[in-house]
Design an enzyme around this catalytic site. Structure first.
Site, PDB file in Angstrom:
ATOM      1  N   HIS B   7       0.508   1.650   0.049  1.00 51.17           N
ATOM      2  CA  HIS B   7      -0.945   1.497  -0.024  1.00 51.17           C
ATOM      3  C   HIS B   7      -1.321   0.194  -0.711  1.00 51.17           C
ATOM      4  CE1 HIS B   7      -0.064   3.342  -4.007  1.00 51.17           C
ATOM      5  NE2 HIS B   7      -1.092   2.633  -4.432  1.00 51.17           N
ATOM      6  N   GLU B  43     -10.342   8.642  -7.235  1.00 49.32           N
ATOM      7  CA  GLU B  43      -9.766   7.854  -6.147  1.00 49.32           C
ATOM      8  C   GLU B  43      -9.761   8.603  -4.835  1.00 49.32           C
ATOM      9  OE1 GLU B  43      -5.431   7.807  -7.641  1.00 49.32           O
ATOM     10  OE2 GLU B  43      -5.409   8.635  -5.616  1.00 49.32           O
ATOM     11  N   GLN B  59      -6.238   2.718  -0.832  1.00 54.29           N
ATOM     12  CA  GLN B  59      -6.599   3.572  -1.961  1.00 54.29           C
ATOM     13  C   GLN B  59      -7.823   2.952  -2.641  1.00 54.29           C
ATOM     14  OE1 GLN B  59      -4.065   3.353  -5.514  1.00 54.29           O
ATOM     15  NE2 GLN B  59      -4.001   5.571  -5.566  1.00 54.29           N
ATOM     16  N   HIS B  83      -3.997  -3.531  -6.819  1.00 52.89           N
ATOM     17  CA  HIS B  83      -2.537  -3.483  -6.831  1.00 52.89           C
ATOM     18  C   HIS B  83      -1.985  -3.215  -5.431  1.00 52.89           C
ATOM     19  CE1 HIS B  83      -3.461   0.881  -7.258  1.00 52.89           C
ATOM     20  NE2 HIS B  83      -2.340   1.042  -6.564  1.00 52.89           N
ATOM     21  N   GLU B 133       3.257  -1.396  -7.708  1.00 51.68           N
ATOM     22  CA  GLU B 133       3.539   0.017  -7.942  1.00 51.68           C
ATOM     23  C   GLU B 133       4.677   0.458  -7.026  1.00 51.68           C
ATOM     24  OE1 GLU B 133       0.099   2.449  -7.207  1.00 51.68           O
ATOM     25  OE2 GLU B 133       1.192   4.336  -7.386  1.00 51.68           O
TER      26      GLU B 133
END
Lengths: 142, 142
Positions: B7, B43, B59, B83, B133
């Site tokens: 994502h 989220e 996301q 991110h 991430e």
């Protein structure tokens, strides 16, 4: 409308250093290097994954000079994510559809992108601060 | 090491408005909504594509308060990409391997992420300004 996350574009000061980092740290592989004079960048595409609707990449971008869009981005914000590119089946059609919904287009007509793609950018101010690119990959010759 | 771009995380001021925009403009579909108190975010995951090694999402992240990582990001930089999350087969192993190469880890051990995943963040200063991430999706029960 979107087939996949085609790539995430990342602005950097030194392309070769950053390629070496992504290769050695994450095991990614460079599949294309290009200089795009019209966009003012030297770039590399690193393959991440294959999908039903095409592959996904990390695109590393080094500006050819400070007076380019990526050069100004680096001066203002430093290294980091520059844009997201989504795969679409037909970039001209996607531009018309998205433009018709009131999103400002940086490119009214598609132009040449990485690896033979036709691409166009949407204005980040109309996409929640995200510079958004549409990518139509070249047709595969059977 | 990376299976896919799992994502791209995008910080926004108003989650519901941004969901409506991504749905109506790009035709994406929400597949999960969560509040993650420990990360201080509300989220939503919007499905973009399926791949050989799992799906890819956008996301959207709204901070629960200004005094959270995403709240501070918004105050400093405004809305935009926060991110990149990469799918990995084993997040504990990936952390050890990446940490062993000298990249600083924000999370020494995995923690709970979206949709039941085990996740961990790498320090953006060691990844060219990109908050990165690692995402291990929950095992599918056959």
């Amino acid at each position: 409308m979107f087939l996949r996350i085609d790539h995430v574009g990342i602005a950097c000061h030194n392309l070769e250093e950053k390629i070496a980092f992504y290769e050695s740290t994450f095991g990614l592989t460079v599949v294309s290097r290009e200089v795009n004079e019209s966009q003012g960048v030297r770039e590399a595409m690193l393959h991440v994954a294959d999908g039903e609707q095409g592959a996904s990449y990390i695109q590393l971008l080094q500006p050819l000079s400070p007076d380019t869009p990526v050069g100004r981005f680096l001066a203002a914000r430093g290294e980091g994510v520059h844009h997201i590119g989504y795969g679409v089946p037909d970039v001209t059609r996607a531009l018309a559809e998205i433009g018709g919904k009131g999103v400002r287009l940086i490119d009214e007509r598609p132009r040449h992108g990485s690896m033979g793609a036709s691409i166009a950018f949407l204005h980040p101010k109309d996409v929640g601060g995200v510079l958004t690119e549409l990518v139509e990959s070249p047709k595969q010759v059977p």
